[in-house]
Design an enzyme around this catalytic site. Structure first.
Site, mmCIF file in Angstrom:
data_model
loop_
_atom_site.group_PDB
_atom_site.id
_atom_site.type_symbol
_atom_site.label_atom_id
_atom_site.label_comp_id
_atom_site.label_asym_id
_atom_site.label_seq_id
_atom_site.Cartn_x
_atom_site.Cartn_y
_atom_site.Cartn_z
ATOM 1 N N LYS A 83 -51.309 -4.181 64.481
ATOM 2 C CA LYS A 83 -51.663 -3.194 63.455
ATOM 3 C C LYS A 83 -50.640 -2.061 63.470
ATOM 4 O O LYS A 83 -50.303 -1.530 64.535
ATOM 5 C CB LYS A 83 -53.061 -2.661 63.779
ATOM 6 C CG LYS A 83 -53.847 -2.163 62.614
ATOM 7 C CD LYS A 83 -55.283 -1.934 63.079
ATOM 8 C CE LYS A 83 -56.093 -1.247 62.044
ATOM 9 N NZ LYS A 83 -57.389 -0.831 62.595
HETATM 10 C C1 E4P Z 1 -59.732 -0.029 60.245
HETATM 11 O O1 E4P Z 1 -59.124 -0.936 60.719
HETATM 12 C C2 E4P Z 1 -60.096 1.209 60.936
HETATM 13 O O2 E4P Z 1 -60.201 0.916 62.308
HETATM 14 C C3 E4P Z 1 -61.416 1.770 60.518
HETATM 15 O O3 E4P Z 1 -62.011 1.003 59.500
HETATM 16 C C4 E4P Z 1 -61.423 3.228 60.295
HETATM 17 O O4 E4P Z 1 -62.717 3.637 59.926
HETATM 18 P P1 E4P Z 1 -63.168 5.170 59.962
HETATM 19 O O5 E4P Z 1 -62.569 5.874 58.807
HETATM 20 O O6 E4P Z 1 -64.677 5.102 59.843
HETATM 21 O O7 E4P Z 1 -62.715 5.710 61.287
#
Ligand code: E4P
Length: 218
Positions: A83
């Site tokens: 990622k």
């Molecule tokens: C995506 O891969 C992120 O880890 C995640 O969805 C972020 O979510 P949040 O905005 O609730 O922290």
């Protein structure tokens, strides 16, 4: 539509695997911090448990170090997806890692143009964050609609739309209606999706009537 869970909590993942609903896992540096575990250990354990893709995020901000981190993360398991943040350096690293056959998930996407950049860099997944857009008074789901529409116009784009920052069952339902490929859902929201007051009420009535028969199936 594929369901990923957005967590680094191994016990939570084990429980969800038993439902057969889980197609993959996403993590981020905040979720790793919340787990209190070493990133390499916890990602290795999750990759072993889950047959599908498991996203682990780089923590460098320059392309050269992101690439090194991505290469290291990719050695954890064949289902590890690297990622990367949607920055100039993140896109450079995405292109380099993709060229080496490593799967990538470009995260922190907040515009359709950013999603185009990720697709052109060969990202396996693009992660637009709907909840965080809602937080600043913008309709996050509009972004999903725009990206799905644009990607659909270019059949050579293979990048999958992975709806992230989901905060409610409604986000999931809307993403499914738009034809998004994947939703990464926090455990709390997955459990909310099961619930409906009429299911509870109906089951309660069935159980009361069944008890009055005095029968047993087993
Ligand atoms: C995506 O891969 C992120 O880890 C995640 O969805 C972020 O979510 P949040 O905005 O609730 O922290």
């Amino acid at each position: 539509m594929k369901f990923f869970v957005d967590t680094a909590d191994v016990e939570e993942i084990k429980g969800l695997l038993e439902t057969g609903l889980l197609d993959g896992v996403t993590t981020n540096p905040s979720l790793i911090a919340k787990s209190g575990r070493n990133i390499l250990d916890v990602l290795a354990e999750i990759c072993e448990l889950v047959p599908g893709p498991v996203s682990g995020e780089v923590t460098a901000t320059d392309a050269a170090t992101m690439i090194k981190e991505g290469e290291k993360l990719a050695t954890i398991a064949p289902n590890l997806v690297v990622k990367l943040p949607l920055t100039f350096d993140g896109i450079k690293a995405c292109y380099a890692l993709t060229s080496k056959g490593i799967k990538t998930n470009v995260t922190l996407c907040f515009s359709a143009n950013q999603a185009l950049l990720a697709a052109k860099a060969g990202a396996t997944y693009i992660s637009p964050f709907v909840g965080r857009l809602d937080d600043i008074g913008t309709n996050g789901m509009d972004l999903i609609s725009d990206i799905c529409e644009i990607y659909a116009m270019y059949p050579d784009i293979e990048t999958e739309v992975l709806v992230a920052s989901i905060r409610s069952p409604l986000h999931l339902q809307e993403a499914a209606k738009m034809g998004a490929d994947v939703a990464t859902i926090p455990p709390k929201v997955i459990h909310q999706v099961f619930g409906h007051p009429l299911t509870d009420k109906g089951l309660d009535a069935f159980m009361k009537d069944w008890a009055s028969t005095g029968q047993s199936i087993l």
